[in-house]
Design a protein around this motif. Structure first.
Motif, short mmCIF file in Angstrom:
data_model
loop_
_atom_site.label_atom_id
_atom_site.label_comp_id
_atom_site.label_asym_id
_atom_site.label_seq_id
_atom_site.Cartn_x
_atom_site.Cartn_y
_atom_site.Cartn_z
N HIS A 118 -7.36 0.73 19.00
CA HIS A 118 -7.30 1.80 18.00
C HIS A 118 -6.28 2.86 18.43
O HIS A 118 -6.05 3.82 17.70
N ASP A 119 -5.68 2.68 19.60
CA ASP A 119 -4.82 3.68 20.21
C ASP A 119 -3.38 3.18 20.31
O ASP A 119 -3.14 2.08 20.83
N MET A 120 -2.44 4.00 19.83
CA MET A 120 -1.04 3.57 19.82
C MET A 120 -0.50 3.37 21.23
O MET A 120 0.23 2.40 21.48
N ASP A 121 -0.82 4.25 22.17
CA ASP A 121 -0.33 4.08 23.55
C ASP A 121 -0.82 2.76 24.13
O ASP A 121 -0.06 2.04 24.78
N ALA A 122 -2.08 2.44 23.90
CA ALA A 122 -2.65 1.19 24.40
C ALA A 122 -1.98 -0.01 23.73
O ALA A 122 -1.73 -1.03 24.38
N ALA A 123 -1.68 0.10 22.45
CA ALA A 123 -1.01 -0.99 21.75
C ALA A 123 0.36 -1.26 22.36
O ALA A 123 0.73 -2.41 22.62
N PHE A 124 1.12 -0.19 22.60
CA PHE A 124 2.46 -0.38 23.17
C PHE A 124 2.40 -0.89 24.60
O PHE A 124 3.25 -1.67 25.02
N ALA A 125 1.39 -0.48 25.35
CA ALA A 125 1.22 -1.02 26.70
C ALA A 125 0.92 -2.52 26.64
O ALA A 125 1.41 -3.30 27.46
N VAL A 161 0.83 -1.20 0.00
CA VAL A 161 0.00 0.00 0.00
C VAL A 161 0.87 1.27 0.00
O VAL A 161 1.96 1.28 0.54
N ALA A 162 0.36 2.32 -0.64
CA ALA A 162 1.07 3.60 -0.70
C ALA A 162 0.28 4.72 -0.04
O ALA A 162 0.60 5.88 -0.21
N ASP A 163 -0.76 4.38 0.71
CA ASP A 163 -1.61 5.37 1.36
C ASP A 163 -0.81 6.15 2.40
O ASP A 163 -0.21 5.55 3.30
N PRO A 164 -0.80 7.49 2.31
CA PRO A 164 0.00 8.30 3.24
C PRO A 164 -0.35 8.08 4.71
O PRO A 164 0.53 8.08 5.57
N ALA A 165 -1.62 7.87 5.03
CA ALA A 165 -2.01 7.68 6.44
C ALA A 165 -1.43 6.39 7.01
O ALA A 165 -0.97 6.37 8.16
N THR A 166 -1.46 5.31 6.24
CA THR A 166 -0.92 4.05 6.76
C THR A 166 0.61 4.09 6.81
O THR A 166 1.22 3.52 7.71
N LEU A 167 1.23 4.78 5.85
CA LEU A 167 2.69 4.93 5.89
C LEU A 167 3.09 5.75 7.12
O LEU A 167 4.10 5.44 7.78
N ASP A 168 2.30 6.77 7.44
CA ASP A 168 2.57 7.58 8.63
C ASP A 168 2.41 6.74 9.90
O ASP A 168 3.22 6.84 10.82
N LEU A 169 1.37 5.91 9.95
CA LEU A 169 1.18 5.02 11.10
C LEU A 169 2.40 4.13 11.28
O LEU A 169 2.93 3.99 12.38
N ALA A 170 2.86 3.53 10.18
CA ALA A 170 4.03 2.66 10.26
C ALA A 170 5.26 3.41 10.76
O ALA A 170 6.01 2.91 11.61
#
Length: 183
Positions: A170-177, A16-25
């Protein structure tokens, strides 16, 4: 004895080349580096896979890329990885990634990402490993899949113990926790 940093294997799109998903990564890679963790990835330098690795290295993370010979040119092997492991098969790739990881994080992706996620999740449920399995889905990429899995649960095909082996957020902080739960 050398103490290796905590290692997170990230599964995500290589197309995928979608800017939002690339930013997430990129944000995920930067956070891995910020925490002093190590990244284990599919070894490609394209799409989200490349974005997570580039950002992780830029933030100081050690990166391990694992790529099968067949994909070296298609996914443009990440030759900047601190370790680039080229395997003969996809099965060998996945085994090395699983062995080198302390936790698994799934970001948006297609059938390859899904296959890796389901194998890792199944391994956790069956007791093959006891490593955290986390899905970070800030934009609802996996909403339909988890709705279907809930329907499977209601019909008795998926039990609550299996569902308890994956953290969906859906939350990056929760994912890392969830990736590194308190001992």
């Amino acid at each position: 004895m050398v103490n290796e940093p905590y290692s997170v294997c990230v599964y995500c799109s290589a197309s995928v080349a979608d800017p939002a998903t690339l930013d997430l990564a990129a944000r995920v890679g930067a956070e891995i580096g910020r925490r002093g963790w190590q990244l284990v990835s599919g070894g490609g330098h394209v799409s989200m896979m490349g974005a997570v690795a580039v950002a992780a290295r830029a933030a100081g993370a050690h990166t391990v890329g694992v790529i099968p010979k067949r994909l070296v040119h298609k996914e443009i092997a990440d030759v900047d990885s601190d370790e680039l492991i080229v395997t003969d098969t996809m099965r060998e790739r996945k085994q090395i990634m699983e062995d080198r990881a302390d936790a698994f994080l799934t970001l948006p992706g297609g059938i390859g990402t899904l296959e890796e996620f389901f194998e890792t999740w199944t391994g956790a449920y069956l007791g093959v490993h006891d490593k955290p399995v986390v899905v970070l889905d800030p934009d609802g990429h996996y909403t339909g899949m988890f709705t279907w899995i809930e329907e499977l649960r209601q019909k008795g095909f998926v039990g609550r113990p299996a569902l308890a082996k994956v953290a969906l957020t859906h939350d990056m902080d929760a994912a890392f926790a969830a990736l590194r739960p308190a001992p």
